[in-house]
Enzyme design. Structure first.
Site, PDB file in Angstrom:
ATOM      1  N   CYS A 156      23.360  41.846  49.061  1.00  0.00           N
ATOM      2  CA  CYS A 156      23.282  40.402  48.884  1.00  0.00           C
ATOM      3  C   CYS A 156      24.046  39.659  49.977  1.00  0.00           C
ATOM      4  CB  CYS A 156      23.793  40.008  47.502  1.00  0.00           C
ATOM      5  SG  CYS A 156      25.470  40.554  47.195  1.00  0.00           S
ATOM      6  N   GLU A 201      32.031  45.763  49.080  1.00  0.00           N
ATOM      7  CA  GLU A 201      32.392  44.866  50.181  1.00  0.00           C
ATOM      8  C   GLU A 201      33.794  45.138  50.698  1.00  0.00           C
ATOM      9  OE1 GLU A 201      32.184  40.754  48.891  1.00  0.00           O
ATOM     10  OE2 GLU A 201      33.011  41.207  46.929  1.00  0.00           O
ATOM     11  N   ASN A 212      28.909  40.388  54.200  1.00  0.00           N
ATOM     12  CA  ASN A 212      29.753  39.344  54.804  1.00  0.00           C
ATOM     13  C   ASN A 212      31.214  39.784  54.792  1.00  0.00           C
ATOM     14  OD1 ASN A 212      27.354  37.963  54.712  1.00  0.00           O
ATOM     15  ND2 ASN A 212      27.910  36.685  52.984  1.00  0.00           N
ATOM     16  N   ASP A 213      31.666  40.210  53.618  1.00  0.00           N
ATOM     17  CA  ASP A 213      33.043  40.687  53.525  1.00  0.00           C
ATOM     18  C   ASP A 213      33.171  42.100  54.071  1.00  0.00           C
ATOM     19  OD1 ASP A 213      34.700  38.630  52.542  1.00  0.00           O
ATOM     20  OD2 ASP A 213      33.734  38.786  50.590  1.00  0.00           O
ATOM     21  N   HIS A 217      29.236  20.874  54.712  1.00  0.00           N
ATOM     22  CA  HIS A 217      28.363  20.332  53.677  1.00  0.00           C
ATOM     23  C   HIS A 217      27.011  19.880  54.233  1.00  0.00           C
ATOM     24  CE1 HIS A 217      28.911  18.410  49.519  1.00  0.00           C
ATOM     25  NE2 HIS A 217      27.705  18.892  49.677  1.00  0.00           N
TER      26      HIS A 217
HETATM   27  C1  PEP Z   1      29.451  39.117  50.836  1.00  0.00           C
HETATM   28  O1  PEP Z   1      30.670  39.226  51.004  1.00  0.00           O
HETATM   29  O2  PEP Z   1      28.606  39.676  51.554  1.00  0.00           O
HETATM   30  C2  PEP Z   1      28.929  38.279  49.740  1.00  0.00           C
HETATM   31  C3  PEP Z   1      27.655  38.267  49.422  1.00  0.00           C
HETATM   32  O3  PEP Z   1      29.805  37.499  49.078  1.00  0.00           O
HETATM   33  P1  PEP Z   1      30.424  36.120  49.638  1.00  0.00           P
HETATM   34  O4  PEP Z   1      29.700  35.789  50.920  1.00  0.00           O
HETATM   35  O5  PEP Z   1      30.218  35.140  48.558  1.00  0.00           O
HETATM   36  O6  PEP Z   1      31.842  36.507  49.867  1.00  0.00           O
HETATM   37 MG    MG Z   2      32.046  38.640  49.411  1.00  0.00          MG
END
Ligand code: PEP
Ligand code: MG
Length: 566
Positions: free
Chosen positions: A499, A428, A451-452, A186
């Site tokens: 994203c 993803e 990210n995923d 946080h």
């Molecule tokens: C991702 O997985 O890249 C993504 C943008 O979603 P989150 O990070 O919320 O899983």
């Molecule tokens: Mg994701």
């Protein structure tokens, strides 16, 4: 040679200043048996402490929504009769107020820490925090407070709680260095929002630094210099000056369009979790929102947000964007994200488990409520729907059926919405990369969630410290997946955005541009730099650069080439 200590970069930047040690001493609890005639007095004393702390919280000046949330949470806990009743009960059993408070807080904290729910476990810290503040009041001691700091302070502590940061005088703080904490804690998020450089997870920084030490906090390289030699100070003063000049230069271009020298235009958008993030994004030149992580709306609440509650937020965002695109991702809960008011089943592999769309299909009323709120907001701007964690064509077809049903309902209720609202999917999962050619037929666009995607393509848990060296989006397997997805959309005249965190990595901007990415959605702070890179290169060069990189076989070589090009 000057020595430095290493930490995890929680918020980028460089700070040069004096150490302000914020170490909370362990308060001794007086443990007294009291007499019958002292009971009322001790209860009054406790009530007075609660009143004083509530008043202090109510009078605190806040500058961000996150701070307000922390303060509201504490006010809520103080208002909750449970704490008062528990303490009163103990005082009536002839225990003095201090000990009664301490015992009650410890019981609550132990109870909350034993829960599976991560969100509720975090609330345990809030209770500890409240307990400590009330204890100071009972003892009549004024705690060391971050509202009264010397100028140019770098705060060094074991751990800063959200309350500490909320009550801090931000104009005097140049940076944070903490023993504990992770990138997504946080306090780290607050530091990012406020643009304050921060290093966390430094293990023993609070015992290595003395009050007033001269510090250089390098939150690009993850280094903290303590009383460094003159040449290091000179080097960093020059760097700070360069960053300042660079900021001024970027200020002048941040509202320009991202068009290459040979006239290729891409869109630079921002990722948001709330309206405050959107304000920040727009102030840095975002041309839209590429990802609204709506789960924050669910996580910050104590109930599933109603259609009306969601509609108000989505509408406000759509109106603020004034015709610029707003991509709203449907609920992506599960995995590492939980809700305080909903019990998720125990799972062996939550990241491969009941999350995102899978939950939405199993809880249709929750999903339909959200779709209805998004559709209603689509009457107020250019709203798009984004679906997380897709692995099949069937899932898209199923969402489309639900969407048609919700649209019918709205028509029957004479409520306006955008009949042609665009629907896209997050790419993803490995499955969605492999069948991208098929999936694109059913949607309007792709948005790559690196990210995923990185964790699933490489089979490397994105949150596991032990293998964090393997989690690398520059791995050729991930880069070639990205290229494949972009090509699949272009083949049928559609577009691909990104994203995930990689979109905001300015070292990757040229590469992604060259791969043909159409939209980049990143944290607000990175937007000016990304635009600067794009404006100053040609698409032809970027393509050649990307083609070269996509042929390289190892991650280390790729990183070497990228580094050289900077
Ligand atoms: C991702 O997985 O890249 C993504 C943008 O979603 P989150 O990070 O919320 O899983
Ligand atoms: Mg994701």
């Amino acid at each position: 040679m000057s020595q430095y200590k290493i930490g995890i970069v929680a918020s980028e930047g460089i700070a040069i200043g004096k150490a302000y040690l914020f170490i909370k001493e362990d308060l001794e609890i007086s443990n007294l048996k009291i007499e019958d005639n002292q009971v009322d007095g001790e209860i009054d004393k406790f009530k007075k402490a609660v009143e004083e702390y509530s008043e202090e919280l109510n009078n605190t000046e806040v500058s961000t929504e996150t701070q307000q949330e922390v303060i509201n949470a504490h006010i809520g806990m103080l208002d909750d009769p449970f704490l008062l009743e528990t303490v009163e009960e103990k005082i009536k059993n002839k225990i003095n107020a201090e000990k009664a408070l301490d015992d009650s807080i410890k019981e609550m904290v132990t109870m909350m820490q034993s829960l599976d729910d991560e969100y509720l476990r975090e609330r345990a810290t809030d209770y500890k925090d409240i307990g400590e503040r009330l204890l100071y009041k009972l003892k009549g001691i004024k705690p060391k407070n971050l509202s009264d700091l010397p100028e140019d302070s770098i705060i060094v502590s074991k751990e800063l709680t959200p309350t500490d940061t909320s009550l801090m005088n931000k104009d005097r703080v140049l940076g944070f260095a903490m023993d504990l904490g992770g990138k997504t804690a946080h306090t780290s998020i607050i530091a990012q929002t406020l643009g304050i450089p921060a290093l966390v997870g430094m293990k023993d920084v609070s015992s290595s630094v003395k009050e007033g030490d001269f510090l250089i906090l390098d939150c690009y390289e993850g280094k903290l210099y303590i009383n460094p030699e003159e040449n290091i100070i000179k080097e960093y003063k020059e760097k700070v000056e360069e960053i300042k000049q660079e900021k001024i230069r970027l200020e002048a271009i941040k509202f320009k369009e991202a068009i290459t020298k040979d006239n290729h235009k891409v869109e630079i958008a921002c990722n948001i979790g709330n309206i405050e993030d959107l304000k920040l994004g727009l102030s840095q030149g975002a041309e839209g929102v590429g990802l609204f992580r709506t789960e924050f709306l669910y996580m910050e609440n104590d109930h599933f947000p109603t259609e009306e509650e969601q509609f108000e937020v989505y509408k406000e965002a759509a109106e603020m964007l004034d015709g610029k695109p707003l991509i709203i991702r449907t609920l992506d809960i599960g995995g590492d994200k939980s809700l305080s008011y909903f019990k998720f089943p125990e799972e062996e592999n939550p990241f491969l488990g009941w999350r995102a769309l899978r939950i939405c299909f199993d809880m249709p009323e929750i999903f339909e409520t959200q779709l209805k709120a998004i559709l209603r907001a689509s009457a107020f701007g250019k709203v798009r729907i984004l679906l997380p964690m897709v692995i099949s064509v069937e899932e898209i077809k199923r969402v489309k059926e639900i969407l048609t049903k919700v649209k019918e309902k709205l028509k029957n209720e004479n409520i306006e919405f955008d009949e042609n609202i665009e629907v896209g999917i997050m790419v993803e999962t490995p499955a969605s990369v492999i069948i991208a050619d098929d999936l694109i037929k059913y949607v309007d666009y792709f948005s790559i969630g690196t990210n995923d995607l990185t964790q699933y393509i490489l089979a490397v848990d994105r949150g596991n410290d032990k293998i964090s060296n393997l989690y690398n989006t520059y791995n050729p397997a991930v880069l070639r997946s990205i290229k494949q997805v972009i090509e699949a959309s272009h083949k049928v005249g559609k577009w691909t955005g990104m994203c995930g965190g990689f979109a905001g990595d300015t070292k990757a901007t040229k590469l992604l541009l060259g791969m043909g990415l159409d939209e980049f959605s990143a944290p607000a702070a990175n937007i000016p730099k990304m635009k600067d890179i794009i404006i100053n290169i040609s698409m032809e060069d970027a393509k050649e650069f990307a083609d070269n990189i996509l042929n390289i076989e190892t991650t280390s070589e790729i990183e070497e080439v990228i580094k050289k090009a900077l």
